[in-house]
Design a protein around this motif. Structure first.
Motif, PDB file in Angstrom:
ATOM      1  N   ILE A 112      35.746  38.652  31.313  1.00 13.82           N
ATOM      2  CA  ILE A 112      36.106  38.012  32.579  1.00 13.82           C
ATOM      3  C   ILE A 112      35.723  38.865  33.794  1.00 13.82           C
ATOM      4  O   ILE A 112      35.347  38.344  34.843  1.00 13.82           O
ATOM      5  CB  ILE A 112      37.621  37.682  32.609  1.00 13.82           C
ATOM      6  CG1 ILE A 112      37.969  36.829  33.834  1.00 13.82           C
ATOM      7  CG2 ILE A 112      38.466  38.940  32.574  1.00 13.82           C
ATOM      8  CD1 ILE A 112      37.442  35.432  33.797  1.00 13.82           C
ATOM      9  N   GLY A 113      35.781  40.185  33.648  1.00 13.24           N
ATOM     10  CA  GLY A 113      35.463  41.061  34.773  1.00 13.24           C
ATOM     11  C   GLY A 113      34.018  41.022  35.217  1.00 13.24           C
ATOM     12  O   GLY A 113      33.698  41.433  36.334  1.00 13.24           O
ATOM     13  N   THR A 114      33.149  40.500  34.375  1.00 11.41           N
ATOM     14  CA  THR A 114      31.725  40.412  34.726  1.00 11.41           C
ATOM     15  C   THR A 114      31.436  39.239  35.649  1.00 11.41           C
ATOM     16  O   THR A 114      30.319  39.108  36.159  1.00 11.41           O
ATOM     17  CB  THR A 114      30.852  40.278  33.462  1.00 11.41           C
ATOM     18  OG1 THR A 114      31.158  39.043  32.793  1.00 11.41           O
ATOM     19  CG2 THR A 114      31.112  41.433  32.503  1.00 11.41           C
ATOM     20  N   PHE A 115      32.427  38.377  35.873  1.00  7.40           N
ATOM     21  CA  PHE A 115      32.233  37.195  36.707  1.00  7.40           C
ATOM     22  C   PHE A 115      32.664  37.412  38.158  1.00  7.40           C
ATOM     23  O   PHE A 115      32.533  36.512  38.973  1.00  7.40           O
ATOM     24  CB  PHE A 115      33.009  36.004  36.126  1.00  7.40           C
ATOM     25  CG  PHE A 115      32.504  35.510  34.803  1.00  7.40           C
ATOM     26  CD1 PHE A 115      31.499  34.558  34.735  1.00  7.40           C
ATOM     27  CD2 PHE A 115      33.017  36.012  33.621  1.00  7.40           C
ATOM     28  CE1 PHE A 115      31.019  34.106  33.522  1.00  7.40           C
ATOM     29  CE2 PHE A 115      32.550  35.568  32.395  1.00  7.40           C
ATOM     30  CZ  PHE A 115      31.550  34.614  32.347  1.00  7.40           C
ATOM     31  N   THR A 116      33.197  38.600  38.471  1.00  5.15           N
ATOM     32  CA  THR A 116      33.709  38.835  39.817  1.00  5.15           C
ATOM     33  C   THR A 116      33.036  40.030  40.475  1.00  5.15           C
ATOM     34  O   THR A 116      32.746  41.037  39.822  1.00  5.15           O
ATOM     35  CB  THR A 116      35.234  39.080  39.779  1.00  5.15           C
ATOM     36  OG1 THR A 116      35.700  39.393  41.096  1.00  5.15           O
ATOM     37  CG2 THR A 116      35.613  40.204  38.833  1.00  5.15           C
ATOM     38  N   GLU A 117      32.773  39.894  41.760  1.00  9.01           N
ATOM     39  CA  GLU A 117      32.284  41.023  42.551  1.00  9.01           C
ATOM     40  C   GLU A 117      33.405  41.615  43.402  1.00  9.01           C
ATOM     41  O   GLU A 117      33.428  42.807  43.673  1.00  9.01           O
ATOM     42  CB  GLU A 117      31.128  40.570  43.455  1.00  9.01           C
ATOM     43  CG  GLU A 117      29.878  40.159  42.684  1.00  9.01           C
ATOM     44  CD  GLU A 117      28.733  39.776  43.605  1.00  9.01           C
ATOM     45  OE1 GLU A 117      28.916  39.872  44.846  1.00  9.01           O
ATOM     46  OE2 GLU A 117      27.671  39.373  43.103  1.00  9.01           O
ATOM     47  N   SER A 118      34.354  40.778  43.795  1.00 13.89           N
ATOM     48  CA  SER A 118      35.453  41.240  44.646  1.00 13.89           C
ATOM     49  C   SER A 118      36.554  41.934  43.858  1.00 13.89           C
ATOM     50  O   SER A 118      37.453  42.547  44.433  1.00 13.89           O
ATOM     51  CB  SER A 118      36.062  40.053  45.396  1.00 13.89           C
ATOM     52  OG  SER A 118      36.757  39.191  44.502  1.00 13.89           O
ATOM     53  N   GLY A 183      46.436  31.650  48.317  1.00 16.14           N
ATOM     54  CA  GLY A 183      47.409  32.265  49.204  1.00 16.14           C
ATOM     55  C   GLY A 183      47.813  33.656  48.730  1.00 16.14           C
ATOM     56  O   GLY A 183      48.213  34.506  49.532  1.00 16.14           O
ATOM     57  N   GLN A 184      47.699  33.892  47.430  1.00 18.95           N
ATOM     58  CA  GLN A 184      47.985  35.217  46.888  1.00 18.95           C
ATOM     59  C   GLN A 184      46.884  36.209  47.252  1.00 18.95           C
ATOM     60  O   GLN A 184      47.163  37.381  47.515  1.00 18.95           O
ATOM     61  CB  GLN A 184      48.099  35.160  45.364  1.00 18.95           C
ATOM     62  CG  GLN A 184      49.231  34.321  44.816  1.00 18.95           C
ATOM     63  CD  GLN A 184      49.255  34.368  43.296  1.00 18.95           C
ATOM     64  OE1 GLN A 184      49.157  35.431  42.688  1.00 18.95           O
ATOM     65  NE2 GLN A 184      49.369  33.202  42.675  1.00 18.95           N
ATOM     66  N   ALA A 185      45.627  35.727  47.230  1.00 23.58           N
ATOM     67  CA  ALA A 185      44.487  36.608  47.496  1.00 23.58           C
ATOM     68  C   ALA A 185      43.297  35.760  47.928  1.00 23.58           C
ATOM     69  O   ALA A 185      42.610  35.164  47.090  1.00 23.58           O
ATOM     70  CB  ALA A 185      44.121  37.425  46.251  1.00 23.58           C
ATOM     71  N   PRO A 186      43.022  35.690  49.216  1.00 30.07           N
ATOM     72  CA  PRO A 186      41.916  34.864  49.715  1.00 30.07           C
ATOM     73  C   PRO A 186      40.545  35.307  49.213  1.00 30.07           C
ATOM     74  O   PRO A 186      39.597  34.522  49.259  1.00 30.07           O
ATOM     75  CB  PRO A 186      42.012  35.037  51.239  1.00 30.07           C
ATOM     76  CG  PRO A 186      43.407  35.499  51.491  1.00 30.07           C
ATOM     77  CD  PRO A 186      43.791  36.310  50.305  1.00 30.07           C
ATOM     78  N   ASN A 187      40.430  36.565  48.740  1.00 27.53           N
ATOM     79  CA  ASN A 187      39.123  37.065  48.300  1.00 27.53           C
ATOM     80  C   ASN A 187      38.870  36.877  46.811  1.00 27.53           C
ATOM     81  O   ASN A 187      37.958  37.484  46.251  1.00 27.53           O
ATOM     82  CB  ASN A 187      38.970  38.547  48.672  1.00 27.53           C
ATOM     83  CG  ASN A 187      40.154  39.400  48.227  1.00 27.53           C
ATOM     84  OD1 ASN A 187      41.203  38.871  47.888  1.00 27.53           O
ATOM     85  ND2 ASN A 187      39.978  40.700  48.240  1.00 27.53           N
ATOM     86  N   ILE A 188      39.642  36.025  46.163  1.00 23.26           N
ATOM     87  CA  ILE A 188      39.329  35.643  44.778  1.00 23.26           C
ATOM     88  C   ILE A 188      37.938  35.014  44.746  1.00 23.26           C
ATOM     89  O   ILE A 188      37.625  34.146  45.555  1.00 23.26           O
ATOM     90  CB  ILE A 188      40.378  34.642  44.249  1.00 23.26           C
ATOM     91  CG1 ILE A 188      41.721  35.345  43.999  1.00 23.26           C
ATOM     92  CG2 ILE A 188      39.889  33.959  42.975  1.00 23.26           C
ATOM     93  CD1 ILE A 188      42.852  34.383  43.672  1.00 23.26           C
ATOM     94  N   ASP A 189      37.103  35.475  43.818  1.00 20.78           N
ATOM     95  CA  ASP A 189      35.758  34.886  43.712  1.00 20.78           C
ATOM     96  C   ASP A 189      35.433  34.373  42.310  1.00 20.78           C
ATOM     97  O   ASP A 189      34.320  33.930  42.043  1.00 20.78           O
ATOM     98  CB  ASP A 189      34.682  35.874  44.178  1.00 20.78           C
ATOM     99  CG  ASP A 189      34.580  37.112  43.283  1.00 20.78           C
ATOM    100  OD1 ASP A 189      35.427  37.283  42.380  1.00 20.78           O
ATOM    101  OD2 ASP A 189      33.647  37.909  43.499  1.00 20.78           O
ATOM    102  N   ALA A 190      36.412  34.426  41.408  1.00 19.17           N
ATOM    103  CA  ALA A 190      36.242  33.866  40.068  1.00 19.17           C
ATOM    104  C   ALA A 190      37.581  33.309  39.605  1.00 19.17           C
ATOM    105  O   ALA A 190      38.620  33.945  39.779  1.00 19.17           O
ATOM    106  CB  ALA A 190      35.747  34.924  39.090  1.00 19.17           C
ATOM    107  N   VAL A 191      37.550  32.120  39.032  1.00 16.67           N
ATOM    108  CA  VAL A 191      38.773  31.459  38.580  1.00 16.67           C
ATOM    109  C   VAL A 191      38.604  31.039  37.130  1.00 16.67           C
ATOM    110  O   VAL A 191      37.606  30.410  36.759  1.00 16.67           O
ATOM    111  CB  VAL A 191      39.095  30.231  39.450  1.00 16.67           C
ATOM    112  CG1 VAL A 191      40.165  29.381  38.800  1.00 16.67           C
ATOM    113  CG2 VAL A 191      39.555  30.658  40.839  1.00 16.67           C
TER     114      VAL A 191
END
Length: 278
Positions: A112-118, A183-191
């Motif tokens: 899962i960590g490979t899908f996010t840059e933020s 609302g918890q974290a606007p910089n989420i870039d992978a769900v």
């Protein structure tokens, strides 16, 4: 030396959602036989206690073993979160030391960590999966710098199972939980859609989720992980029958199961009833 009878790969879910996992398993690994079991009579599992989910899941795993499965995949996030560890560590050594049970959380958290840059990951899941904190614990092992934000979506499964996943009525609940998560974290870039039902809501989720946020396909990850597992464990792979057969069981009405399953599996199925005797 006595030869071991080959059997299908067992795929278990509390209901219909695991069919989205099975669909991808068949796509990536079509040569194997699969036996699907949906415990529809006792679904949903998402709001049940840890002990209840463990008891139900173990009972269904034992039923799959009795039908010849040497390998069982818990294609259910709730069962994987609340029952898998106990079954692997406490039960298998005594009841079936030569058989294996796998889940869907571990293979997902390994990548899962490979899908996010933020380094901010969002997870939509059932209340049971969120409460278990399984994703938080497992992601920490592989991606300690990642920040994981969870959102329980108790209305999503009922919406889906009542055929409302593509209706205007679903908009409120999908938008509500997306707003809560961001609302918890606007910089989420992978769900991650941490429930096997949720892919049926993907059009609605995509509609309200900002375009730059990536939706992670758990079914593809699980199927690729199973292929890798079978490659690394030839002693288990050799026990898996390869006739491209698909068998479906439900603990509830076969008519209802067959009617709903086509939505999740993408094609018509003909199921058999399994009485667990409880």
């Amino acid at each position: 030396m006595r030869s071991i009878m080959q059997g299908p790969i067992g795929v278990f879910d509390s209901g219909y959602g695991g069919l989205t996992i099975l669909k991808e398993l068949v796509k990536q690994l079509p040569q194997y036989d699969y036996l699907y079991l949906g415990d529809n009579a006792r679904a949903p599992y998402g709001t049940r206690s840890f002990d209840t989910v463990y008891h139900y899941t173990l009972e269904c795993v034992e039923a799959l073993f009795a039908k010849g499965c040497h390998l069982v995949v818990l294609a259910c996030n709730t069962a994987s979160a609340k029952a898998l560890r106990n079954i692997q560590q406490l039960d298998l050594p005594h009841i079936a030391p030569d058989k294996r049970v796998l889940g869907v959380i571990r293979p997902t958290t390994e990548v899962i960590g490979t899908f996010t840059e933020s380094q901010h990951i969002g997870i939509f899941a059932t209340a049971g999966t969120v409460a278990s904190e399984s994703y938080l614990v497992e992601i920490e092992k592989f991606f300690p710098k990642a920040n994981v934000h969870q959102e329980a979506c108790p209305m999503w499964v009922p919406l889906i199972e009542n055929g409302e996943f593509d209706s205007d009525g679903a908009d409120y609940f999908v938008k509500k939980h997306i707003e809560h998560l961001l609302g918890q974290a606007p910089n989420i870039d992978a769900v991650l859609l941490g429930c096997t039902h949720y892919p049926l809501l993907i059009k609605k989720i995509r509609q309200f989720l900002p375009a730059h946020i990536r939706i992670v396909n758990q079914a593809e990850i699980v199927a690729a992980s199973l292929a890798d597992y079978l490659h690394r464990h030839p002693e288990i792979e050799a026990k898996c029958a390869k006739n491209s057969q698909r068998i479906f069981y439900t603990t509830d009405s076969t008519e209802a199961f067959d009617r709903q399953s086509a939505v999740f599996f993408g094609q018509e199925v003909k199921s058999l009833h399994l009485d667990l005797g409880k």
